[in-house]
Design a protein around this motif. Structure first.
Motif, PDB file in Angstrom:
ATOM      1  N   TYR A 116       0.560  -1.127  -0.346  1.00 30.45           N
ATOM      2  CA  TYR A 116       0.502   0.144   0.233  1.00 30.45           C
ATOM      3  C   TYR A 116       1.004   1.433   0.178  1.00 30.45           C
ATOM      4  CZ  TYR A 116      -3.316  -2.967   1.062  1.00 30.45           C
ATOM      5  OH  TYR A 116      -4.310  -4.313   1.292  1.00 30.45           O
ATOM      6  N   VAL A 117       2.208   1.241   0.152  1.00 31.37           N
ATOM      7  CA  VAL A 117       3.078   2.214  -0.031  1.00 31.37           C
ATOM      8  C   VAL A 117       3.514   2.997  -1.557  1.00 31.37           C
ATOM      9  CG1 VAL A 117       4.353   1.462   1.972  1.00 31.37           C
ATOM     10  CG2 VAL A 117       5.171   1.126  -0.351  1.00 31.37           C
ATOM     11  N   ILE A 118       3.068   4.188  -1.330  1.00 31.08           N
ATOM     12  CA  ILE A 118       3.181   4.472  -3.226  1.00 31.08           C
ATOM     13  C   ILE A 118       4.647   4.710  -3.932  1.00 31.08           C
ATOM     14  CG2 ILE A 118       2.088   6.903  -2.141  1.00 31.08           C
ATOM     15  CD1 ILE A 118       4.696   8.762  -2.169  1.00 31.08           C
ATOM     16  N   PRO A 119       4.726   4.269  -4.704  1.00 28.34           N
ATOM     17  CA  PRO A 119       5.941   3.478  -5.973  1.00 28.34           C
ATOM     18  C   PRO A 119       6.314   4.514  -5.910  1.00 28.34           C
ATOM     19  CG  PRO A 119       3.420   3.678  -6.905  1.00 28.34           C
ATOM     20  CD  PRO A 119       3.305   4.034  -5.729  1.00 28.34           C
ATOM     21  N   PRO A 120       7.583   4.633  -6.082  1.00 27.84           N
ATOM     22  CA  PRO A 120       8.554   5.527  -6.501  1.00 27.84           C
ATOM     23  C   PRO A 120       8.157   6.177  -7.953  1.00 27.84           C
ATOM     24  CG  PRO A 120       9.998   4.346  -5.509  1.00 27.84           C
ATOM     25  CD  PRO A 120       8.614   3.414  -6.587  1.00 27.84           C
ATOM     26  N   ALA A 121       8.506   7.613  -8.223  1.00 27.78           N
ATOM     27  CA  ALA A 121       8.562   8.341  -9.857  1.00 27.78           C
ATOM     28  C   ALA A 121      10.049   7.002 -10.509  1.00 27.78           C
ATOM     29  CB  ALA A 121       9.301   9.044  -9.852  1.00 27.78           C
ATOM     30  N   LEU A 122      11.225   6.929  -9.480  1.00 25.26           N
ATOM     31  CA  LEU A 122      11.874   6.188 -10.494  1.00 25.26           C
ATOM     32  C   LEU A 122      12.796   4.710  -9.373  1.00 25.26           C
ATOM     33  CD1 LEU A 122      13.198   4.277 -13.387  1.00 25.26           C
ATOM     34  CD2 LEU A 122      14.703   6.722 -12.964  1.00 25.26           C
ATOM     35  N   THR A 123      12.749   3.421  -9.520  1.00 25.03           N
ATOM     36  CA  THR A 123      13.772   3.028  -8.929  1.00 25.03           C
ATOM     37  C   THR A 123      14.681   1.746  -9.206  1.00 25.03           C
ATOM     38  OG1 THR A 123      11.884   1.814  -7.096  1.00 25.03           O
ATOM     39  CG2 THR A 123      13.744   0.838  -7.153  1.00 25.03           C
ATOM     40  N   VAL A 124      16.258   2.465  -8.844  1.00 25.48           N
ATOM     41  CA  VAL A 124      17.067   2.168  -9.686  1.00 25.48           C
ATOM     42  C   VAL A 124      18.136   1.358  -8.766  1.00 25.48           C
ATOM     43  CG1 VAL A 124      19.463   3.594 -10.197  1.00 25.48           C
ATOM     44  CG2 VAL A 124      17.397   4.845 -10.163  1.00 25.48           C
ATOM     45  N   TYR A 125      18.842   0.294  -9.561  1.00 27.75           N
ATOM     46  CA  TYR A 125      19.265  -0.572  -8.843  1.00 27.75           C
ATOM     47  C   TYR A 125      20.831  -0.857  -9.307  1.00 27.75           C
ATOM     48  CZ  TYR A 125      14.648  -2.870  -8.237  1.00 27.75           C
ATOM     49  OH  TYR A 125      13.121  -2.639  -8.004  1.00 27.75           O
ATOM     50  N   LEU A 126      21.518  -0.743  -8.491  1.00 27.06           N
ATOM     51  CA  LEU A 126      22.703  -0.908  -9.099  1.00 27.06           C
ATOM     52  C   LEU A 126      23.550  -1.852  -8.673  1.00 27.06           C
ATOM     53  CD1 LEU A 126      24.435   2.696  -6.090  1.00 27.06           C
ATOM     54  CD2 LEU A 126      23.160   2.597  -8.364  1.00 27.06           C
ATOM     55  N   GLU A 127      24.355  -2.035  -9.577  1.00 31.20           N
ATOM     56  CA  GLU A 127      25.080  -3.144 -10.010  1.00 31.20           C
ATOM     57  C   GLU A 127      26.801  -2.982 -10.207  1.00 31.20           C
ATOM     58  OE1 GLU A 127      23.310  -5.776 -12.967  1.00 31.20           O
ATOM     59  OE2 GLU A 127      21.536  -6.454 -11.687  1.00 31.20           O
ATOM     60  N   HIS A 128      27.117  -3.838  -9.163  1.00 32.45           N
ATOM     61  CA  HIS A 128      28.818  -4.257  -9.417  1.00 32.45           C
ATOM     62  C   HIS A 128      29.268  -5.695  -9.401  1.00 32.45           C
ATOM     63  CE1 HIS A 128      32.406  -2.230  -8.747  1.00 32.45           C
ATOM     64  NE2 HIS A 128      31.892  -0.729  -8.781  1.00 32.45           N
ATOM     65  N   ASP A 129      30.725  -6.135  -9.441  1.00 30.30           N
ATOM     66  CA  ASP A 129      31.433  -6.564  -8.788  1.00 30.30           C
ATOM     67  C   ASP A 129      30.835  -7.413  -8.026  1.00 30.30           C
ATOM     68  OD1 ASP A 129      32.220  -7.104 -12.290  1.00 30.30           O
ATOM     69  OD2 ASP A 129      33.973  -5.715 -11.633  1.00 30.30           O
ATOM     70  N   THR A 130      30.540  -8.824  -8.223  1.00 28.11           N
ATOM     71  CA  THR A 130      30.602  -9.467  -6.319  1.00 28.11           C
ATOM     72  C   THR A 130      32.066  -9.373  -5.913  1.00 28.11           C
ATOM     73  OG1 THR A 130      30.501 -11.323  -7.032  1.00 28.11           O
ATOM     74  CG2 THR A 130      28.915 -10.697  -7.097  1.00 28.11           C
ATOM     75  N   GLU A 131      33.144  -9.665  -6.485  1.00 32.48           N
ATOM     76  CA  GLU A 131      33.941 -10.228  -5.805  1.00 32.48           C
ATOM     77  C   GLU A 131      34.200  -8.295  -4.991  1.00 32.48           C
ATOM     78  OE1 GLU A 131      33.957 -10.338  -8.651  1.00 32.48           O
ATOM     79  OE2 GLU A 131      34.656 -12.439  -9.326  1.00 32.48           O
ATOM     80  N   VAL A 132      34.126  -7.300  -6.026  1.00 27.91           N
ATOM     81  CA  VAL A 132      34.469  -6.416  -5.364  1.00 27.91           C
ATOM     82  C   VAL A 132      33.363  -5.651  -3.984  1.00 27.91           C
ATOM     83  CG1 VAL A 132      34.109  -3.309  -5.992  1.00 27.91           C
ATOM     84  CG2 VAL A 132      35.104  -5.156  -7.535  1.00 27.91           C
ATOM     85  N   ILE A 133      32.501  -6.128  -4.359  1.00 27.28           N
ATOM     86  CA  ILE A 133      31.006  -5.875  -2.925  1.00 27.28           C
ATOM     87  C   ILE A 133      31.883  -6.285  -2.082  1.00 27.28           C
ATOM     88  CG2 ILE A 133      28.931  -6.112  -2.089  1.00 27.28           C
ATOM     89  CD1 ILE A 133      28.150  -5.569  -5.009  1.00 27.28           C
ATOM     90  N   ALA A 134      32.191  -7.670  -1.758  1.00 33.00           N
ATOM     91  CA  ALA A 134      32.718  -8.986  -1.042  1.00 33.00           C
ATOM     92  C   ALA A 134      33.565  -8.108   0.004  1.00 33.00           C
ATOM     93  CB  ALA A 134      32.735 -10.321  -1.553  1.00 33.00           C
ATOM     94  N   GLU A 135      34.847  -6.998  -1.087  1.00 31.10           N
ATOM     95  CA  GLU A 135      35.417  -6.879  -0.140  1.00 31.10           C
ATOM     96  C   GLU A 135      35.392  -5.425   0.321  1.00 31.10           C
ATOM     97  OE1 GLU A 135      40.121  -4.659  -1.996  1.00 31.10           O
ATOM     98  OE2 GLU A 135      38.461  -5.604  -3.193  1.00 31.10           O
ATOM     99  N   ARG A 136      34.566  -5.085  -0.074  1.00 26.96           N
ATOM    100  CA  ARG A 136      33.746  -3.864   0.679  1.00 26.96           C
ATOM    101  C   ARG A 136      33.193  -3.909   2.500  1.00 26.96           C
ATOM    102  NH1 ARG A 136      31.017  -0.486  -4.508  1.00 26.96           N
ATOM    103  NH2 ARG A 136      33.175   0.667  -4.622  1.00 26.96           N
ATOM    104  N   LEU A 137      32.382  -5.438   2.285  1.00 25.86           N
ATOM    105  CA  LEU A 137      32.076  -5.184   3.408  1.00 25.86           C
ATOM    106  C   LEU A 137      33.317  -5.725   4.411  1.00 25.86           C
ATOM    107  CD1 LEU A 137      28.793  -7.781   1.717  1.00 25.86           C
ATOM    108  CD2 LEU A 137      28.501  -5.512   2.964  1.00 25.86           C
ATOM    109  N   THR A 138      34.110  -7.225   3.701  1.00 25.71           N
ATOM    110  CA  THR A 138      35.300  -7.219   5.163  1.00 25.71           C
ATOM    111  C   THR A 138      35.888  -6.276   5.362  1.00 25.71           C
ATOM    112  OG1 THR A 138      37.258  -7.313   3.048  1.00 25.71           O
ATOM    113  CG2 THR A 138      35.538  -9.360   3.280  1.00 25.71           C
ATOM    114  N   GLU A 139      35.728  -5.491   4.620  1.00 27.42           N
ATOM    115  CA  GLU A 139      36.154  -3.804   5.798  1.00 27.42           C
ATOM    116  C   GLU A 139      35.335  -3.459   6.220  1.00 27.42           C
ATOM    117  OE1 GLU A 139      37.161  -1.495   2.168  1.00 27.42           O
ATOM    118  OE2 GLU A 139      39.058  -2.647   1.445  1.00 27.42           O
ATOM    119  N   ARG A 140      34.275  -3.755   6.534  1.00 28.25           N
ATOM    120  CA  ARG A 140      33.064  -3.135   7.948  1.00 28.25           C
ATOM    121  C   ARG A 140      33.419  -3.250   8.958  1.00 28.25           C
ATOM    122  NH1 ARG A 140      26.947  -2.667   4.507  1.00 28.25           N
ATOM    123  NH2 ARG A 140      28.080  -1.360   2.972  1.00 28.25           N
ATOM    124  N   GLN A 141      33.375  -2.242   9.703  1.00 30.58           N
ATOM    125  CA  GLN A 141      33.846  -3.197  11.987  1.00 30.58           C
ATOM    126  C   GLN A 141      32.954  -3.922  12.411  1.00 30.58           C
ATOM    127  OE1 GLN A 141      34.814   0.479  13.263  1.00 30.58           O
ATOM    128  NE2 GLN A 141      37.054   0.631  12.382  1.00 30.58           N
TER     129      GLN A 141
END
Length: 204
Positions: A116-141
């Motif tokens: 029942y929430v309002i739909p956005p004018a535009l929804t954007v999905y960001l994508e990247h290499d899974t290896e890059v994302i995984a590396e960023r996650l390992t750097e999080r404290q």
């Protein structure tokens, strides 16, 4: 409503928050009526959801997030849209259609809580290499329970399924590839789509 809602989505670690900051800054250069927000919200309920996510699970967590979203839409997002603001939101319904599935719920049930929430004018999905994302996650404290529940490969696949589902609900959506692009360049691509005539003339 004279304003428009722009939502940025994607797996943990893909760079949503950074891109949202650039989007808000670029939009504000043209029109100061920009409101940047995030989900869960910064309301008392949203802060409770953030702190309770480690122990609140499954249906209970999904309902709490949906309640926070419904409250934020009614009390924060819609008033800004009515005032002519562009609202840039870091996460929205697609995040629930992904993260709550990692927590054991079916997509149809999650949608029942959020339809029942309002739909956005535009929804954007960001994508990247899974290896890059995984590396960023390992750097999080510190990482949340649901960040540890899945992973880049699984989250990207679930976002694809969420996107297909919301397509059947009439949501306007795009995918933006972040590979070999700076956050500024990604934001520029998003704004080009957001300012396209078919989106710019459609508040919702």
């Amino acid at each position: 409503m004279s304003g428009r809602l722009l939502v940025v989505e994607g797996p943990n670690g893909v760079g949503k928050t950074t891109v949202c900051a650039h989007l808000a800054a670029e939009l504000r250069d043209v029109d100061p009526r920009i409101h940047a927000t995030t989900q869960p919200s910064q309301s008392p309920l949203g802060r409770l959801v953030r702190t309770a996510e480690a122990t609140l699970t499954g249906r209970a967590l999904a309902l709490a997030i949906a309640a926070d979203r419904a409250h934020q839409v009614e009390e924060e997002i819609i008033p800004h849209l009515n005032a002519g603001f562009t609202v840039v939101c870091d996460r929205y319904v697609p995040s629930s259609l992904v993260l709550q599935r990692l927590d054991g719920l079916a997509l149809d049930e999650i949608w029942t809580y959020n339809q029942y929430v309002i739909p956005p004018a535009l929804t954007v999905y960001l994508e990247h290499d899974t290896e890059v994302i995984a590396e960023r996650l390992t750097e999080r404290q510190s990482r949340s329970r649901l960040e540890n529940a899945g992973g880049p490969v699984e989250e990207l696949a679930l976002y694809g399924e969420a996107r297909e589902f919301l397509e059947t609900e009439g949501w306007r959506q795009i995918v933006v590839d972040c590979r070999n692009r700076t956050p500024v360049e990604v934001a520029a691509s998003v704004l080009a789509e957001f300012n396209a005539p078919e989106v710019a003339c459609s508040p919702l």
